[in-house]
Design an enzyme around this catalytic site. Structure first.
Site, short mmCIF file in Angstrom:
data_model
loop_
_atom_site.label_atom_id
_atom_site.label_comp_id
_atom_site.label_asym_id
_atom_site.label_seq_id
_atom_site.Cartn_x
_atom_site.Cartn_y
_atom_site.Cartn_z
N THR A 199 48.97 3.54 43.78
CA THR A 199 47.87 2.73 43.28
C THR A 199 46.57 3.53 43.38
O THR A 199 46.44 4.38 44.25
CB THR A 199 47.75 1.46 44.15
N GLY A 200 45.63 3.24 42.49
CA GLY A 200 44.31 3.84 42.61
C GLY A 200 43.91 4.61 41.36
O GLY A 200 44.68 4.72 40.40
N SER A 201 42.71 5.17 41.39
CA SER A 201 42.18 5.82 40.20
C SER A 201 42.87 7.16 39.93
O SER A 201 43.01 7.56 38.77
CB SER A 201 40.66 6.01 40.32
N GLU B 144 52.84 0.36 49.43
CA GLU B 144 52.83 1.84 49.38
C GLU B 144 53.69 2.41 50.51
O GLU B 144 54.43 3.37 50.32
CB GLU B 144 51.39 2.35 49.50
N LYS C 118 45.46 5.55 54.09
CA LYS C 118 45.60 4.89 52.81
C LYS C 118 45.27 3.41 52.98
O LYS C 118 45.21 2.93 54.10
CB LYS C 118 47.03 5.05 52.28
N GLY C 119 45.05 2.75 51.86
CA GLY C 119 44.83 1.31 51.94
C GLY C 119 43.43 0.88 51.52
O GLY C 119 43.11 -0.30 51.55
N GLY D 280 48.01 8.31 45.74
CA GLY D 280 46.76 8.87 46.21
C GLY D 280 46.57 8.63 47.69
O GLY D 280 47.50 8.19 48.39
C1 ABF Z 1 45.72 4.19 46.98
O1 ABF Z 1 44.53 4.35 46.27
C2 ABF Z 1 45.36 4.22 48.33
O2 ABF Z 1 46.16 3.96 49.37
C3 ABF Z 1 44.05 4.71 48.49
O3 ABF Z 1 43.39 3.66 49.12
C4 ABF Z 1 43.56 4.87 47.13
C5 ABF Z 1 43.12 6.19 46.66
O4 ABF Z 1 42.17 5.94 45.73
P1 ABF Z 1 41.70 6.80 44.54
O5 ABF Z 1 42.85 7.57 44.00
O6 ABF Z 1 41.19 5.77 43.61
O7 ABF Z 1 40.61 7.67 45.09
O8 ABF Z 1 46.66 5.15 46.69
#
Ligand code: ABF
Length: 215
Positions: free
Chosen positions: A26-28, A101, A92-93, A80
């Site tokens: 998950t995430g950008s 995750e 993470k989280g 990520g």
């Molecule tokens: C997830 O997305 C996470 O566990 C972590 O909090 C976050 C990373 O964010 P990004 O890729 O948006 O910087 O994987």
């Protein structure tokens, strides 16, 4: 910074093999990975997703999302992180998806972590450590954390996880023993999961750049 995230996400495609079920975080940064995965969607068996957010993006690209229970071990998980130390241990989280995750990371043979280089730290803890907690235990867990770690738990008000739980973020930690802290925090009743990925760290870290750094 988004360029670094994109480069990391695209590089992770190197680890996808034909016929694989791919675990997707998950995430950008992962969003860039999902977009790149769309280009080879006919070569994979499908994806297991760690969040509703990623599920929507995968389905939007026509990638089938599978139930982990139907898949057995997952050969590859790409996700990520908020922080990464030299031992590939992670916080993470930040996106509140830590429990799913962690489940997929545990099921995965190879965990590839994709980050922009600003996430690399010598010692974990500058980023507040997320804990997913059962709502009725929020205050109990917070008190125990103060006694156990000296850190300052802050309730992430307004955030409800995909599992219906709440999140506490622990500020002020310097995590010199990530495996020990992960184990201790896991013992507190009401803690669903700890955003420390130390007992099961990443296997490969890709820090985006030109070229991406892989270790
Ligand atoms: C997830 O997305 C996470 O566990 C972590 O909090 C976050 C990373 O964010 P990004 O890729 O948006 O910087 O994987």
């Amino acid at each position: 910074m988004s360029d670094a995230k994109r480069l990391a996400g695209e590089k992770a495609i190197d680890y996808v093999e034909d016929g694989m079920v791919v675990g997707v975080g998950t995430g950008s940064t992962v969003a860039y990975f999902i977009d790149a995965l769309a280009g080879i969607r006919d070569r994979i068996a499908g994806a297991v997703s760690s969040s509703e957010q990623s599920t929507q993006r995968l389905r939007g690209h026509g990638i089938e999302v599978l139930d982990l229970n139907a898949c057995g071990p997952i050969p590859l998980y790409v996700d990520g992180a908020d922080e990464c130390d030299p031992g590939k241990r992670l916080i993470k989280g930040g996106g509140a998806a830590l429990t799913r995750e962690k489940i997929i990371a545990e099921a995965a043979t190879t965990f590839v972590c994709i980050i922009d280089p600003s996430k690399e730290v010598p010692v974990l803890g500058r980023f507040p450590l997320p804990l997913e907690v059962v709502p009725m235990a929020r205050s109990l867990v917070a008190r125990e954390i103060v006694a156990m770690t000296g850190g300052q738990p802050v309730w992430r008000q307004g955030t409800v996880t995909d599992n219906g739980n709440w999140v506490l973020d622990i500020h002020g930690l310097s995590i010199t023993d990530p495996v020990g802290l992960e184990q201790s925090l896991n013992q507190v009743p009401g803690v669903v999961s700890v955003g420390l990925f130390a007992r099961r760290p990443a296997d490969v870290v890709i820090a985006g750049g030109t070229p991406p750094l892989v270790r």
